[in-house]
Design a protein around this motif. Structure first.
Motif, PDB file in Angstrom:
ATOM      1  N   GLY A   4      41.462  48.742  35.444  1.00 26.18           N
ATOM      2  CA  GLY A   4      42.534  49.602  34.965  1.00 26.18           C
ATOM      3  C   GLY A   4      43.313  50.219  36.115  1.00 26.18           C
ATOM      4  O   GLY A   4      42.730  50.620  37.124  1.00 26.18           O
ATOM      5  N   ASN A   5      44.641  50.270  35.956  1.00 24.91           N
ATOM      6  CA  ASN A   5      45.586  50.812  36.940  1.00 24.91           C
ATOM      7  C   ASN A   5      45.743  49.956  38.195  1.00 24.91           C
ATOM      8  O   ASN A   5      46.511  50.328  39.084  1.00 24.91           O
ATOM      9  CB  ASN A   5      45.247  52.245  37.352  1.00 24.91           C
ATOM     10  CG  ASN A   5      45.470  53.215  36.208  1.00 24.91           C
ATOM     11  OD1 ASN A   5      46.385  53.030  35.408  1.00 24.91           O
ATOM     12  ND2 ASN A   5      44.626  54.217  36.104  1.00 24.91           N
ATOM     13  N   TYR A   6      45.010  48.852  38.292  1.00 27.91           N
ATOM     14  CA  TYR A   6      45.260  47.930  39.394  1.00 27.91           C
ATOM     15  C   TYR A   6      46.463  47.059  39.031  1.00 27.91           C
ATOM     16  O   TYR A   6      46.770  46.854  37.856  1.00 27.91           O
ATOM     17  CB  TYR A   6      44.050  47.028  39.648  1.00 27.91           C
ATOM     18  CG  TYR A   6      42.952  47.677  40.451  1.00 27.91           C
ATOM     19  CD1 TYR A   6      42.693  47.272  41.766  1.00 27.91           C
ATOM     20  CD2 TYR A   6      42.165  48.691  39.912  1.00 27.91           C
ATOM     21  CE1 TYR A   6      41.685  47.873  42.508  1.00 27.91           C
ATOM     22  CE2 TYR A   6      41.151  49.302  40.651  1.00 27.91           C
ATOM     23  CZ  TYR A   6      40.924  48.877  41.956  1.00 27.91           C
ATOM     24  OH  TYR A   6      39.934  49.472  42.676  1.00 27.91           O
ATOM     25  N   TRP A   7      47.124  46.541  40.048  1.00 21.27           N
ATOM     26  CA  TRP A   7      48.228  45.611  39.835  1.00 21.27           C
ATOM     27  C   TRP A   7      47.680  44.207  39.674  1.00 21.27           C
ATOM     28  O   TRP A   7      46.585  43.909  40.172  1.00 21.27           O
ATOM     29  CB  TRP A   7      49.227  45.709  40.990  1.00 21.27           C
ATOM     30  CG  TRP A   7      49.948  47.016  40.908  1.00 21.27           C
ATOM     31  CD1 TRP A   7      49.505  48.228  41.363  1.00 21.27           C
ATOM     32  CD2 TRP A   7      51.197  47.270  40.239  1.00 21.27           C
ATOM     33  NE1 TRP A   7      50.408  49.225  41.020  1.00 21.27           N
ATOM     34  CE2 TRP A   7      51.449  48.656  40.339  1.00 21.27           C
ATOM     35  CE3 TRP A   7      52.126  46.464  39.564  1.00 21.27           C
ATOM     36  CZ2 TRP A   7      52.601  49.247  39.800  1.00 21.27           C
ATOM     37  CZ3 TRP A   7      53.259  47.054  39.044  1.00 21.27           C
ATOM     38  CH2 TRP A   7      53.489  48.431  39.160  1.00 21.27           C
ATOM     39  N   GLU A   8      48.388  43.355  38.960  1.00 18.78           N
ATOM     40  CA  GLU A   8      47.954  41.979  38.753  1.00 18.78           C
ATOM     41  C   GLU A   8      49.179  41.103  38.590  1.00 18.78           C
ATOM     42  O   GLU A   8      50.310  41.590  38.516  1.00 18.78           O
ATOM     43  CB  GLU A   8      47.070  41.875  37.503  1.00 18.78           C
ATOM     44  CG  GLU A   8      47.858  42.084  36.217  1.00 18.78           C
ATOM     45  CD  GLU A   8      47.072  41.782  34.949  1.00 18.78           C
ATOM     46  OE1 GLU A   8      45.874  41.457  35.020  1.00 18.78           O
ATOM     47  OE2 GLU A   8      47.690  41.871  33.873  1.00 18.78           O
ATOM     48  N   PHE A   9      48.938  39.807  38.524  1.00 21.43           N
ATOM     49  CA  PHE A   9      49.970  38.865  38.135  1.00 21.43           C
ATOM     50  C   PHE A   9      49.723  38.547  36.664  1.00 21.43           C
ATOM     51  O   PHE A   9      48.572  38.284  36.276  1.00 21.43           O
ATOM     52  CB  PHE A   9      49.918  37.625  39.026  1.00 21.43           C
ATOM     53  CG  PHE A   9      50.145  37.980  40.470  1.00 21.43           C
ATOM     54  CD1 PHE A   9      51.427  38.272  40.912  1.00 21.43           C
ATOM     55  CD2 PHE A   9      49.081  38.108  41.349  1.00 21.43           C
ATOM     56  CE1 PHE A   9      51.645  38.653  42.239  1.00 21.43           C
ATOM     57  CE2 PHE A   9      49.294  38.493  42.672  1.00 21.43           C
ATOM     58  CZ  PHE A   9      50.579  38.762  43.119  1.00 21.43           C
ATOM     59  N   PRO A  10      50.762  38.626  35.843  1.00 18.63           N
ATOM     60  CA  PRO A  10      50.537  38.484  34.400  1.00 18.63           C
ATOM     61  C   PRO A  10      49.899  37.140  34.035  1.00 18.63           C
ATOM     62  O   PRO A  10      50.186  36.115  34.648  1.00 18.63           O
ATOM     63  CB  PRO A  10      51.947  38.609  33.808  1.00 18.63           C
ATOM     64  CG  PRO A  10      52.894  38.579  34.954  1.00 18.63           C
ATOM     65  CD  PRO A  10      52.143  38.887  36.195  1.00 18.63           C
ATOM     66  N   GLY A  11      49.028  37.188  33.051  1.00 23.57           N
ATOM     67  CA  GLY A  11      48.292  35.988  32.626  1.00 23.57           C
ATOM     68  C   GLY A  11      47.061  36.429  31.879  1.00 23.57           C
ATOM     69  O   GLY A  11      46.965  37.575  31.442  1.00 23.57           O
ATOM     70  N   GLY A  12      46.098  35.534  31.729  1.00 26.56           N
ATOM     71  CA  GLY A  12      44.886  35.912  31.013  1.00 26.56           C
ATOM     72  C   GLY A  12      43.948  34.747  30.857  1.00 26.56           C
ATOM     73  O   GLY A  12      44.074  33.718  31.531  1.00 26.56           O
ATOM     74  N   LYS A  13      43.010  34.920  29.934  1.00 27.47           N
ATOM     75  CA  LYS A  13      41.923  33.956  29.791  1.00 27.47           C
ATOM     76  C   LYS A  13      42.399  32.689  29.073  1.00 27.47           C
ATOM     77  O   LYS A  13      43.147  32.757  28.096  1.00 27.47           O
ATOM     78  CB  LYS A  13      40.782  34.591  29.006  1.00 27.47           C
ATOM     79  CG  LYS A  13      40.203  35.805  29.713  1.00 27.47           C
ATOM     80  CD  LYS A  13      38.992  36.332  28.944  1.00 27.47           C
ATOM     81  CE  LYS A  13      38.677  37.753  29.356  1.00 27.47           C
ATOM     82  NZ  LYS A  13      39.425  38.771  28.564  1.00 27.47           N
ATOM     83  N   ILE A  14      41.914  31.567  29.576  1.00 28.08           N
ATOM     84  CA  ILE A  14      42.208  30.272  28.959  1.00 28.08           C
ATOM     85  C   ILE A  14      41.265  30.094  27.771  1.00 28.08           C
ATOM     86  O   ILE A  14      40.054  30.274  27.903  1.00 28.08           O
ATOM     87  CB  ILE A  14      42.007  29.134  29.984  1.00 28.08           C
ATOM     88  CG1 ILE A  14      42.883  29.375  31.221  1.00 28.08           C
ATOM     89  CG2 ILE A  14      42.282  27.777  29.345  1.00 28.08           C
ATOM     90  CD1 ILE A  14      42.610  28.410  32.383  1.00 28.08           C
ATOM     91  N   LYS A  15      41.832  29.761  26.614  1.00 26.80           N
ATOM     92  CA  LYS A  15      40.996  29.555  25.428  1.00 26.80           C
ATOM     93  C   LYS A  15      40.386  28.161  25.442  1.00 26.80           C
ATOM     94  O   LYS A  15      40.922  27.241  26.063  1.00 26.80           O
ATOM     95  CB  LYS A  15      41.838  29.719  24.156  1.00 26.80           C
ATOM     96  CG  LYS A  15      42.321  31.144  23.956  1.00 26.80           C
ATOM     97  CD  LYS A  15      43.097  31.277  22.658  1.00 26.80           C
ATOM     98  CE  LYS A  15      43.523  32.708  22.437  1.00 26.80           C
ATOM     99  NZ  LYS A  15      44.489  32.855  21.338  1.00 26.80           N
ATOM    100  N   ARG A  16      39.289  28.003  24.712  1.00 29.83           N
ATOM    101  CA  ARG A  16      38.634  26.703  24.642  1.00 29.83           C
ATOM    102  C   ARG A  16      39.614  25.646  24.118  1.00 29.83           C
ATOM    103  O   ARG A  16      40.317  25.881  23.137  1.00 29.83           O
ATOM    104  CB  ARG A  16      37.399  26.790  23.728  1.00 29.83           C
ATOM    105  CG  ARG A  16      36.539  25.557  23.767  1.00 29.83           C
ATOM    106  CD  ARG A  16      35.193  25.771  23.094  1.00 29.83           C
ATOM    107  NE  ARG A  16      34.610  27.053  23.526  1.00 29.83           N
ATOM    108  CZ  ARG A  16      34.075  27.937  22.670  1.00 29.83           C
ATOM    109  NH1 ARG A  16      34.043  27.710  21.397  1.00 29.83           N
ATOM    110  NH2 ARG A  16      33.558  29.076  23.127  1.00 29.83           N
TER     111      ARG A  16
END
Ligand SMILES: Nc1nc2c([nH]c(=O)n2[C@H]2C[C@H](O)[C@@H](COP(=O)(O)OP(=O)(O)OP(=O)(O)O)O2)c(=O)[nH]1
Ligand SMILES: [Mg+2]
Length: 140
Positions: free
Chosen positions: A33-45
């Motif tokens: 939380g509150n860290y910066w990231e590059f947008p994206g996320g988990k790959i679904k099966r």
């Protein structure tokens, strides 16, 4: 021995005409939380990395995108809750307006500015890569 949980993640290095990269800030109640990231996320099966990235960028930012080449080889990093395998692709936006659903803020940064923000530790090699290589502004 407990099995290590593998978490496959894909994220976008979204670049604009000015040579800036889109970065988003994670909401305070989430992991990192509150860290910066590059947008994206988990790959679904059953999903390809590029399909997952297209879906995540639509869900998190409300944008249509063109996915380009991989930035660098995948990064594997052990967090307390599992081992993340992170893949990063260069991306261009095909639509203009950003509507944040998952993040609390966004910023466009030139690569040299990336070092001024807090990133989850897995991102360290990526930040170094982006600071030291030019962006593929015309190549895809
Ligand atoms: N999107 C993204 N995730 C990152 C980066 N660096 C990094 O360590 N991660 C980690 C944090 C999380 O453990 C995981 C991504 O999980 P997430 O919670 O954002 O996944 P998601 O978007 O699918 O969200 P959710 O549906 O699970 O809420 O990858 C990064 O630059 N971008
Ligand atoms: Mg996400």
């Amino acid at each position: 021995m407990a099995k290590i949980k593998i978490i496959n993640v894909v994220a976008g290095i979204i670049i604009n005409q000015e040579g800036e990269i889109l970065t988003t800030k994670r909401k305070p109640n989430r992991v990192w939380g509150n860290y910066w990231e590059f947008p994206g996320g988990k790959i679904k099966r059953g999903e390809t990395a590029k399909a997952a990235l297209t879906r995540e960028l639509d869900e998190e930012l409300g944008i249509k995108t063109k996915i380009g080449p991989l930035v660098m080889s995948p990064i594997n990093y052990d967090y307390s809750y599992g081992q993340v395998k992170l893949q990063f692709y260069y991306v261009k936006m095909l639509s203009a307006d950003i509507k944040l659903t998952a993040a609390s803020q966004f910023k466009w940064l030139v690569p040299a500015e990336l070092v001024e923000f807090d990133w989850p530790p897995a991102n360290q090699p990526l930040i170094e890569y982006l600071v030291n290589h030019s962006l593929p502004l015309k190549n895809f």
